[in-house]
Design a protein around this motif. Structure first.
Motif: not given
Ligand code: ADP
Length: 446
Positions: A156, A165, A203, A232
């Motif tokens: 990612l 997001g 993940l 989500q």
């Molecule tokens: P934002 O600040 O834009 O909300 P986050 O880092 O909190 O970004 O991530 C938001 C969502 O994106 C997480 O809840 C998850 O669903 C997805 N996500 C983030 N990092 C990963 C990862 N390494 N693998 C899979 N999904 C991820």
């Protein structure tokens, strides 16, 4: 304690903060754009100030205008709510320079956690497990490819300034990586004015589990359990619950203690949320939010602790009201985010609410800033309310949620209520067996 608090926000969260102020005997100042002159947060405040035209950049995000509103009204503190300026370190700094208390953490902590690369490095140094990924920023495709090959695809690409997001792109193979890198970069540049990106292992079936913490800024900190926000769409939360169906008491205690110890070392002040992905029994830090979260009511429901009251008390210099031993968890709570959107296409649906009948009864809470006859302006976030249901067990909570959703009537606009009505009878939701990808897959089914 403060005499007057200015609430630099709108909608349900502005009302939520007003409620806490009123209980503490603090007078409230609402600010609003010209589009929000009739909003409930304005009607219920002790005083209000119009701070500009509809565009958020000229009103809710405009620091000089907010400062002027503080000066005109003599407010001695500002609560930023969530979104808008709640994680703007410069705003916190400017307020302090004007002897106005920012109800939140120090600007230094906001800054550290606001940059995801720095936040991850800090978390790691504090003994918090993080998602495997690049050590810092990734600047070239060659570098990205080397890291991705070592870690294995999918990966990612994430913006260090990311939020909501945005600036996040998956690469399933070396062929996608160049495009993912370029798209994440340009999205981040446009949304945040900063195109720095980093890489994480993507993940495949994690849950999103976050820990609520409170610190007094002097080295004391406690945790208030977790919230499971795995349901989500486009990396944005739709429904949240506490406790997580995936954690037992021992796992909760272990991660809670890891996080509160880290916050003690950091001398963190106020409310914060440390977000993790949870897969195969392991936690992986993704980011920390240095503010109140939309989904805070589920924690309030199971702990009986008013999080906003606690934020205000701490900002006024009071010690933490609770020790860790005094925090107990009771029952189960679920929150549904009610958006003014089509329940299938998610197209925003602003307009006039011609009929409004919220549900009630034991264990049902509705936090909203709207009312019958209110016209939802098209300029802001589409969240118009939150339905929070509490029960003795998860099963009782589900039964109550189904009942509450069947009572909720909002006419004149489209809302996401029909989607929730559908979801609460899905076996995976009923059994708590869903990960962060579940909803997207469900929505793709014909
Ligand atoms: P934002 O600040 O834009 O909300 P986050 O880092 O909190 O970004 O991530 C938001 C969502 O994106 C997480 O809840 C998850 O669903 C997805 N996500 C983030 N990092 C990963 C990862 N390494 N693998 C899979 N999904 C991820």
């Amino acid at each position: 304690m403060f005499d007057k608090v200015l609430i630099a926000n709108r909608g349900e969260i502005a009302l939520r903060v007003q409620r806490a102020c009123k209980e503490l005997g603090i007078s409230t100042v609402a600010v609003h754009s010209t589009a929000d002159a009739d909003a409930m947060h304005v009607r219920l405040a002790d005083e209000s100030v119009c701070i500009g035209p509809p565009a958020a950049s000229e009103s809710y995000l405009n620091i000089p205008r907010l400062l002027a509103a503080c000066e005109i009204t003599g407010a001695d503190a500002v609560h930023p709510g969530y979104g808008f300026l709640s994680e703007n370190a410069r705003f916190a700094e400017i307020l302090e320079e004007h002897q106005i208390t920012f109800i939140g953490p120090t600007s230094e902590h906001i800054r550290i956690m606001g940059d995801k690369i720095t936040a991850k490095e800090t978390a790691k140094s504090l003994g918090i497990p993080v998602v495997p990924g690049s050590a810092g920023e990734v600047t070239s495709e060659t570098q990205a490819l080397k890291i991705a090959k070592e870690m294995g695809f999918p990966v990612l690409v994430k913006a260090t300034a990311g939020g909501g997001g945005r600036g996040m792109k998956v690469a399933h193979s070396a062929l996608d990586l160049g495009l993912a890198l370029a798209t994440a970069r340009s999205e981040a540049k446009a949304a945040f004015g900063n195109d720095a990106v980093y890489i994480e292992k993507y993940l495949q079936k994690p849950r999103h589990i976050e820990i609520q913490v409170f610190g007094d800024g002097k080295g004391n900190a406690i945790y208030l359990g977790e919230r499971d926000c795995s349901l989500q769409r486009r990396h944005q939360k739709i429904l949240e619950e506490a406790p997580s169906p995936a954690l037992n008491a021992a796992a909760r205690k272990k991660i809670g203690e890891t996080v509160s110890t880290a916050m003690q070392t950091l001398k963190y002040r106020g409310a914060g949320t440390v977000e993790f992905l949870f897969e195969d029994g392991e936690f992986y830090f993704i980011e920390m939010n240095t503010r109140l979260q939309v989904e805070h009511p589920v924690t309030e429901a199971i702990t009986g602790i008013d999080l906003v009251l606690e934020q205000i008390r701490i900002a006024s210099g009071a010690p933490l009201t609770y020790t860790q031993d005094q925090v107990t968890f009771s029952g189960h709570a679920i929150e549904c985010r009610i958006n003014a959107e089509n329940a299938r296409t998610f197209r925003p649906s602003p307009g006039q609410i011609t009929y409004w009948h919220p549900p009630g009864g034991l264990g049902v809470r509705v936090d909203s800033g709207v009312y019958q006859g209110y016209r939802i302006p098209p300029y802001y976030d589409s969240l118009i309310g939150k339905l929070i249901v509490h029960g003795k067990t998860r099963n009782e909570c589900m039964m109550r949620l189904r009942r509450a959703l069947s009572e909720f009537v909002i006419d004149g606009i489209e809302t996401t209520i029909p989607l929730f009505q559908e979801l609460v009878s899905q076996p995976d939701i009923v059994n708590g067996m869903y990960d962060i990808h579940w909803l997207e897959k469900y929505l793709q089914k014909p």
